[in-house]
Write a protein that holds these residues in place. Structure first.
Motif, PDB file in Angstrom:
ATOM      1  N   THR A  90       0.922  -0.998   0.260  1.00  0.00           N
ATOM      2  CA  THR A  90      -0.016   0.420   0.053  1.00  0.00           C
ATOM      3  C   THR A  90       0.840   1.203  -0.411  1.00  0.00           C
ATOM      4  O   THR A  90      -0.302   2.104  -0.507  1.00  0.00           O
ATOM      5  CB  THR A  90      -0.669   0.328   1.689  1.00  0.00           C
ATOM      6  OG1 THR A  90       0.115  -0.213   2.720  1.00  0.00           O
ATOM      7  CG2 THR A  90      -2.018  -0.984   0.843  1.00  0.00           C
ATOM      8  N   GLN A  91       2.118   1.161   0.299  1.00  0.00           N
ATOM      9  CA  GLN A  91       2.707   2.402   0.177  1.00  0.00           C
ATOM     10  C   GLN A  91       4.258   2.768  -0.122  1.00  0.00           C
ATOM     11  O   GLN A  91       3.994   3.945  -0.888  1.00  0.00           O
ATOM     12  CB  GLN A  91       3.665   2.621   1.681  1.00  0.00           C
ATOM     13  CG  GLN A  91       2.938   2.669   2.914  1.00  0.00           C
ATOM     14  CD  GLN A  91       2.423   3.308   2.999  1.00  0.00           C
ATOM     15  OE1 GLN A  91       2.555   4.688   3.131  1.00  0.00           O
ATOM     16  NE2 GLN A  91       0.716   3.659   3.383  1.00  0.00           N
ATOM     17  N   ASP A 146       9.759  11.461  -2.070  1.00  0.00           N
ATOM     18  CA  ASP A 146      10.141  11.019  -0.619  1.00  0.00           C
ATOM     19  C   ASP A 146      10.308   9.533  -1.061  1.00  0.00           C
ATOM     20  O   ASP A 146      11.564   9.441  -0.296  1.00  0.00           O
ATOM     21  CB  ASP A 146       8.735  11.407   0.042  1.00  0.00           C
ATOM     22  CG  ASP A 146       8.543  10.696   0.171  1.00  0.00           C
ATOM     23  OD1 ASP A 146       8.280   9.759  -0.037  1.00  0.00           O
ATOM     24  OD2 ASP A 146       6.611  11.169   0.624  1.00  0.00           O
ATOM     25  N   GLY A 147      10.615   9.218  -2.317  1.00  0.00           N
ATOM     26  CA  GLY A 147      11.235   8.302  -2.618  1.00  0.00           C
ATOM     27  C   GLY A 147      10.418   6.816  -2.070  1.00  0.00           C
ATOM     28  O   GLY A 147      10.857   5.349  -2.145  1.00  0.00           O
ATOM     29  N   ARG A 148       8.870   6.603  -1.524  1.00  0.00           N
ATOM     30  CA  ARG A 148       8.250   5.965  -0.634  1.00  0.00           C
ATOM     31  C   ARG A 148       7.697   5.116  -2.049  1.00  0.00           C
ATOM     32  O   ARG A 148       7.575   3.761  -1.576  1.00  0.00           O
ATOM     33  CB  ARG A 148       6.920   6.861   0.439  1.00  0.00           C
ATOM     34  CG  ARG A 148       5.961   6.002   0.656  1.00  0.00           C
ATOM     35  CD  ARG A 148       5.402   6.496   1.380  1.00  0.00           C
ATOM     36  NE  ARG A 148       3.823   7.629   0.455  1.00  0.00           N
ATOM     37  CZ  ARG A 148       3.660   7.043  -0.256  1.00  0.00           C
ATOM     38  NH1 ARG A 148       2.998   6.438  -0.533  1.00  0.00           N
ATOM     39  NH2 ARG A 148       2.420   7.653  -1.201  1.00  0.00           N
ATOM     40  N   GLU A 151      11.773  13.726 -13.329  1.00  0.00           N
ATOM     41  CA  GLU A 151      13.721  13.658 -13.536  1.00  0.00           C
ATOM     42  C   GLU A 151      14.215  14.073 -12.336  1.00  0.00           C
ATOM     43  O   GLU A 151      15.397  13.693 -12.074  1.00  0.00           O
ATOM     44  CB  GLU A 151      13.447  15.282 -14.071  1.00  0.00           C
ATOM     45  CG  GLU A 151      13.019  15.303 -15.922  1.00  0.00           C
ATOM     46  CD  GLU A 151      14.231  13.670 -17.039  1.00  0.00           C
ATOM     47  OE1 GLU A 151      15.323  13.528 -16.341  1.00  0.00           O
ATOM     48  OE2 GLU A 151      12.917  13.187 -17.637  1.00  0.00           O
ATOM     49  N   ARG A 152      13.138  14.504 -11.449  1.00  0.00           N
ATOM     50  CA  ARG A 152      13.945  14.892  -9.958  1.00  0.00           C
ATOM     51  C   ARG A 152      14.208  13.423  -9.380  1.00  0.00           C
ATOM     52  O   ARG A 152      15.103  12.912  -8.943  1.00  0.00           O
ATOM     53  CB  ARG A 152      12.779  16.013  -9.252  1.00  0.00           C
ATOM     54  CG  ARG A 152      12.971  16.609  -9.887  1.00  0.00           C
ATOM     55  CD  ARG A 152      11.767  18.007  -8.824  1.00  0.00           C
ATOM     56  NE  ARG A 152      11.896  18.365  -7.564  1.00  0.00           N
ATOM     57  CZ  ARG A 152      11.079  18.604  -7.162  1.00  0.00           C
ATOM     58  NH1 ARG A 152      10.144  18.872  -7.704  1.00  0.00           N
ATOM     59  NH2 ARG A 152      11.278  18.439  -5.781  1.00  0.00           N
ATOM     60  N   ARG A 153      12.843  12.486  -9.196  1.00  0.00           N
ATOM     61  CA  ARG A 153      13.240  10.916  -8.365  1.00  0.00           C
ATOM     62  C   ARG A 153      13.880   9.769  -9.906  1.00  0.00           C
ATOM     63  O   ARG A 153      15.264   9.777  -9.164  1.00  0.00           O
ATOM     64  CB  ARG A 153      12.408  10.554  -8.739  1.00  0.00           C
ATOM     65  CG  ARG A 153      12.336   8.893  -8.342  1.00  0.00           C
ATOM     66  CD  ARG A 153      12.706   8.937  -6.533  1.00  0.00           C
ATOM     67  NE  ARG A 153      12.659   7.724  -6.800  1.00  0.00           N
ATOM     68  CZ  ARG A 153      11.779   6.674  -6.053  1.00  0.00           C
ATOM     69  NH1 ARG A 153      10.563   7.699  -6.442  1.00  0.00           N
ATOM     70  NH2 ARG A 153      11.869   5.757  -5.487  1.00  0.00           N
ATOM     71  N   TYR A 189      -1.940  14.397  -5.746  1.00  0.00           N
ATOM     72  CA  TYR A 189      -0.790  15.336  -5.419  1.00  0.00           C
ATOM     73  C   TYR A 189       0.110  14.038  -4.569  1.00  0.00           C
ATOM     74  O   TYR A 189       1.223  14.225  -4.573  1.00  0.00           O
ATOM     75  CB  TYR A 189      -0.707  16.781  -4.786  1.00  0.00           C
ATOM     76  CG  TYR A 189       0.282  17.474  -4.266  1.00  0.00           C
ATOM     77  CD1 TYR A 189       0.772  17.456  -4.257  1.00  0.00           C
ATOM     78  CD2 TYR A 189      -0.528  16.986  -1.999  1.00  0.00           C
ATOM     79  CE1 TYR A 189       1.774  18.578  -3.183  1.00  0.00           C
ATOM     80  CE2 TYR A 189       1.034  17.726  -1.326  1.00  0.00           C
ATOM     81  CZ  TYR A 189       1.437  18.397  -2.054  1.00  0.00           C
ATOM     82  OH  TYR A 189       2.393  19.096  -1.644  1.00  0.00           O
ATOM     83  N   GLU A 190      -0.486  13.386  -3.769  1.00  0.00           N
ATOM     84  CA  GLU A 190       0.347  12.542  -2.755  1.00  0.00           C
ATOM     85  C   GLU A 190       1.247  11.905  -2.886  1.00  0.00           C
ATOM     86  O   GLU A 190       1.950  11.253  -3.063  1.00  0.00           O
ATOM     87  CB  GLU A 190      -1.015  12.241  -2.436  1.00  0.00           C
ATOM     88  CG  GLU A 190      -1.582  13.211  -0.922  1.00  0.00           C
ATOM     89  CD  GLU A 190      -1.111  13.415   0.469  1.00  0.00           C
ATOM     90  OE1 GLU A 190       0.064  12.591   0.554  1.00  0.00           O
ATOM     91  OE2 GLU A 190      -0.778  14.755   0.557  1.00  0.00           O
ATOM     92  N   VAL A 191       0.805  10.787  -4.983  1.00  0.00           N
ATOM     93  CA  VAL A 191       1.200  10.229  -5.108  1.00  0.00           C
ATOM     94  C   VAL A 191       2.677  10.942  -5.765  1.00  0.00           C
ATOM     95  O   VAL A 191       4.326  10.436  -5.654  1.00  0.00           O
ATOM     96  CB  VAL A 191       0.203  10.183  -6.660  1.00  0.00           C
ATOM     97  CG1 VAL A 191       1.457   8.955  -7.645  1.00  0.00           C
ATOM     98  CG2 VAL A 191      -0.702   9.205  -6.045  1.00  0.00           C
TER      99      VAL A 191
END
Length: 177
Positions: A70-71, A94-96, A117-119, A86-88
């Motif tokens: 789920t996370q 944040d790498g989650r 690109e940032r990830r 937005y949460e996705v």
């Protein structure tokens, strides 16, 4: 299961791009779910799955949620409320989130490109880029759904060139045809 195990081992042990062709109902999804989630436990890298249908995207994600991912697994869709997307995006940054499902049209959304690109740069790469139902690129990409061709061209230009930092190790194409 007879074809799944060798295909999973091939993905885990191989740094090449792969075309996986199996009949409908042969379990292609688990073949990329398992290596992506397994490898991301060590690398922390994101896998992006490009899929043609919202229902297919949602079904795969809900199936993985039911298996307690789920996370780390989610999807982006224009059919979801903005705050959920937005949460996705936050989970990607944040790498989650380790496995995200998107439609090819998402590659025209500036926010998605920026977050991706940032990830990619934060993790020094992506784990996999998966085109699920890859036959849609050639069958739909020129007239019916040109965003398929656009997504493929974006990936070819921005992720497969040798001199760009943070390229994914592998491109996986899956299809029944």
């Amino acid at each position: 299961e007879g074809t799944q195990k060798p295909a999973i081992h091939t993905l885990l042990d191989n740094d090449n791009d792969i075309l996986l062709r199996l009949p409908t109902g042969a379990g292609k999804s688990i073949i990329f779910h398992l290596p992506a989630l397994f490898r991301s436990n060590y690398s922390g890298r994101l896998t992006v799955v490009i899929t043609p249908l919202r229902a297919l995207m949602r079904d795969q994600v809900v199936g993985l949620w039911e298996k307690h991912f789920t996370q780390s697994v989610d999807y982006l869709s224009g059919g979801r409320e903005a705050w959920i997307n937005y949460e996705v995006y936050q989970g990607i940054l944040d790498g989650r989130i380790k496995l995200v499902f998107v439609a090819p049209e998402r590659f025209r959304v500036g926010k998605f490109i920026d977050v991706l690109e940032r990830r990619r740069r934060m993790d020094s790469g992506l784990e996999f880029i998966v085109f699920d139902e890859a036959h849609c690129i050639s069958e739909w990409g020129f007239e019916f759904r040109p965003d398929y061709l656009h997504a493929a061209q974006y990936i070819a230009t921005n992720f497969k060139e040798e001199d760009l930092p943070g390229n994914p190790h592998r491109l996986l194409l899956t299809s029944a045809t």
